[in-house]
Design a protein around this motif. Structure first.
Motif, mmCIF file in Angstrom:
data_model
loop_
_atom_site.group_PDB
_atom_site.id
_atom_site.type_symbol
_atom_site.label_atom_id
_atom_site.label_comp_id
_atom_site.label_asym_id
_atom_site.label_seq_id
_atom_site.Cartn_x
_atom_site.Cartn_y
_atom_site.Cartn_z
ATOM 1 N N LYS A 232 1.079 1.113 -2.414
ATOM 2 C CA LYS A 232 1.018 0.222 -1.579
ATOM 3 C C LYS A 232 0.963 -1.110 -2.077
ATOM 4 N N LYS A 233 0.390 -1.088 -2.775
ATOM 5 C CA LYS A 233 -0.399 -2.472 -4.214
ATOM 6 C C LYS A 233 0.743 -2.479 -5.158
ATOM 7 N N LEU A 234 1.885 -2.811 -5.489
ATOM 8 C CA LEU A 234 3.596 -2.202 -5.755
ATOM 9 C C LEU A 234 4.210 -3.262 -4.179
ATOM 10 N N LEU A 235 3.855 -2.414 -3.157
ATOM 11 C CA LEU A 235 4.920 -3.835 -2.210
ATOM 12 C C LEU A 235 3.915 -4.921 -1.688
ATOM 13 N N PHE A 260 8.410 5.089 3.666
ATOM 14 C CA PHE A 260 8.556 5.834 4.613
ATOM 15 C C PHE A 260 8.298 4.996 5.984
ATOM 16 N N GLU A 261 6.228 5.414 5.887
ATOM 17 C CA GLU A 261 5.398 4.659 6.881
ATOM 18 C C GLU A 261 5.690 3.672 7.173
ATOM 19 N N GLN A 262 6.060 2.677 5.790
ATOM 20 C CA GLN A 262 6.399 1.259 5.776
ATOM 21 C C GLN A 262 7.703 0.885 6.483
ATOM 22 N N GLY A 263 8.088 1.799 6.983
ATOM 23 C CA GLY A 263 9.628 2.016 7.555
ATOM 24 C C GLY A 263 10.767 1.492 6.480
ATOM 25 N N ILE A 264 10.722 2.023 4.905
ATOM 26 C CA ILE A 264 11.335 1.462 3.512
ATOM 27 C C ILE A 264 11.696 2.567 3.235
ATOM 28 N N LYS A 265 13.712 2.290 3.679
ATOM 29 C CA LYS A 265 14.248 3.502 4.135
ATOM 30 C C LYS A 265 15.004 3.907 2.272
ATOM 31 N N ILE A 266 14.860 5.235 1.700
ATOM 32 C CA ILE A 266 15.208 5.354 0.409
ATOM 33 C C ILE A 266 17.070 6.114 0.628
ATOM 34 N N ASP A 269 17.161 0.989 0.902
ATOM 35 C CA ASP A 269 16.465 0.000 0.311
ATOM 36 C C ASP A 269 15.113 -0.057 -0.289
ATOM 37 N N LEU A 270 15.288 0.856 -1.381
ATOM 38 C CA LEU A 270 14.919 1.102 -1.842
ATOM 39 C C LEU A 270 14.675 2.569 -3.040
ATOM 40 N N SER A 271 14.703 2.623 -4.704
ATOM 41 C CA SER A 271 15.881 3.622 -5.125
ATOM 42 C C SER A 271 14.395 4.232 -5.674
ATOM 43 N N ILE A 272 13.912 5.259 -5.769
ATOM 44 C CA ILE A 272 13.181 6.257 -6.775
ATOM 45 C C ILE A 272 13.104 7.317 -7.669
ATOM 46 N N ILE A 273 13.195 7.699 -8.823
ATOM 47 C CA ILE A 273 13.659 8.331 -9.747
ATOM 48 C C ILE A 273 11.961 9.026 -10.024
ATOM 49 N N GLY A 274 12.221 10.487 -9.669
ATOM 50 C CA GLY A 274 10.014 10.855 -10.276
ATOM 51 C C GLY A 274 10.376 12.006 -11.638
ATOM 52 N N TYR A 275 9.670 12.928 -12.172
ATOM 53 C CA TYR A 275 9.623 13.310 -13.614
ATOM 54 C C TYR A 275 9.021 15.097 -13.889
ATOM 55 N N ASP A 276 9.315 15.506 -13.835
ATOM 56 C CA ASP A 276 9.095 16.767 -13.880
ATOM 57 C C ASP A 276 10.128 18.144 -13.435
#
Length: 336
Positions: A232-235, A260-266, A269-276
């Motif tokens: 939220k802070k980043l957006l 997703f709640e903000q209507g941003i499609k992954i 609209d936005l790429s995400i990479i995790g860790y583990d």
């Protein structure tokens, strides 16, 4: 009639008591034929190893203590699975202690493990503070660190190179054409997984001529709820970005959830990479692209190292940096 002893088994198999003990503990140093002879004698005599008697002979309780901080249950259970698997194979039981967030109960549990007279300790994912080190030293038992290390004390550890893995994740996003990359980080006070992963992210940006902006980094504290707040802070406050590196899967999924709640499609609209690469990284939609830590293997390796120190088959063991892998799924797209 008295129950058969280990001496009876040795006599029946025509081997030494030490050899019978090695076979029963799955230690090396005998042939397959010897193993068969010993196991046949055990079966024919109906021999049951007596843990109390064994403890009197070798001054051991055949138990190891495992200390876990407040981490995601999937993360802990994957490491624990490896620790327990190896321990069981070698005739050891495991006592698991949840030390809670920021090690609130670590000292209490070290006292419990001391009273239980454990033969060794696996210490995971937490900074080894001086008071913990002192308490373990007074117990005079071997210790292995997992997913953590000590700069100050020479204690063997098993972990991934966090800085290198974070660099790999960030560089992957850059190779996909992203240059505006935000990060959701663990605590920067955390010298084990927080700060090194941020350093890896920063180095990847620098090596590709991309300016590091502090405003594009938010702290998610390795927790789902806090990572939603971080997203939220980043957006709302950060300069625009097309991709996010989250320093844990749990934080990546919290961030995806808020997006997703903000209507941003992954990943449209936005790429995400995790860790583990926890189990639920494969189960979320879309499945999460992430850095794989071989957690079960790390647990096995730690258990093997610890038991070889307990059995004194080795006087000292070396640390292990294990390999990470990048697992491509469906949360990252190439930037047009």
């Amino acid at each position: 009639m008295n129950p058969p002893t280990i001496k009876d088994v040795a006599k029946a198999a025509n081997v030494s008591v030490a050899t019978v003990s090695r076979v029963l503990h799955n230690l090396a140093g005998y042939s397959d034929r010897t193993r068969q002879k010993v196991m046949q004698a055990v079966e024919e005599l109906g021999y049951q190893p007596n843990a109390i008697a064994r403890g009197l002979v070798n001054k051991r309780t055949q138990t190891i203590g495992v200390l876990f901080p407040h981490v995601s249950s999937s993360f802990s259970s994957d490491i624990l699975h490896g620790i327990e698997e190896t321990a069981q194979e070698k005739g050891f039981s495991v006592i698991v202690c949840n030390t809670a967030e920021e090690g609130k109960r670590t000292m209490k549990y070290l006292q419990v493990l001391r009273e239980k007279q454990v033969d060794g300790i696996v210490f995971t994912s937490e900074v080894l503070k001086d008071e913990y080190y002192q308490a373990i030293k007074e117990m005079r038992v071997p210790v292995i660190l997992v997913n953590t290390m000590s700069q100050k004390h020479m204690i063997p550890y098993v972990k991934v190179d966090d800085r290198q893995a974070a660099y790999h994740a960030t560089n992957y996003l850059i190779q996909k054409g992203h240059r505006e990359i935000a990060m959701i980080s663990g605590s920067l006070k955390d010298q084990i997984a927080g700060y090194p992963r941020l350093e890896g992210y920063r180095q990847a940006l620098a090596d590709n001529g991309i300016e590091y902006l502090e405003s594009r980094v938010a702290i998610g504290g390795f927790q789902l709820e806090r990572s939603r707040d971080a997203m939220k802070k980043l957006l709302t406050e950060a300069p625009p970005f097309t991709a996010v590196f989250a320093a844990s899967d749990e934080m990546a999924i919290g961030a995806m959830n808020y997006a997703f709640e903000q209507g941003i499609k992954i990943p449209d609209d936005l790429s995400i990479i995790g860790y583990d690469d926890l189990k639920f990284a494969r189960m979320v939609y879309p499945p999460l692209t992430t850095i794989h830590q071989p957690l079960t293997m790390m647990g096995r390796l730690a258990s093997e190292k610890l038991i070889s120190l307990i059995e004194q088959s080795e006087m000292q063991v070396s640390s292990s940096i294990v390999s990470h892998q990048l697992v491509e799924r469906q949360t990252v797209r190439s930037k047009p």
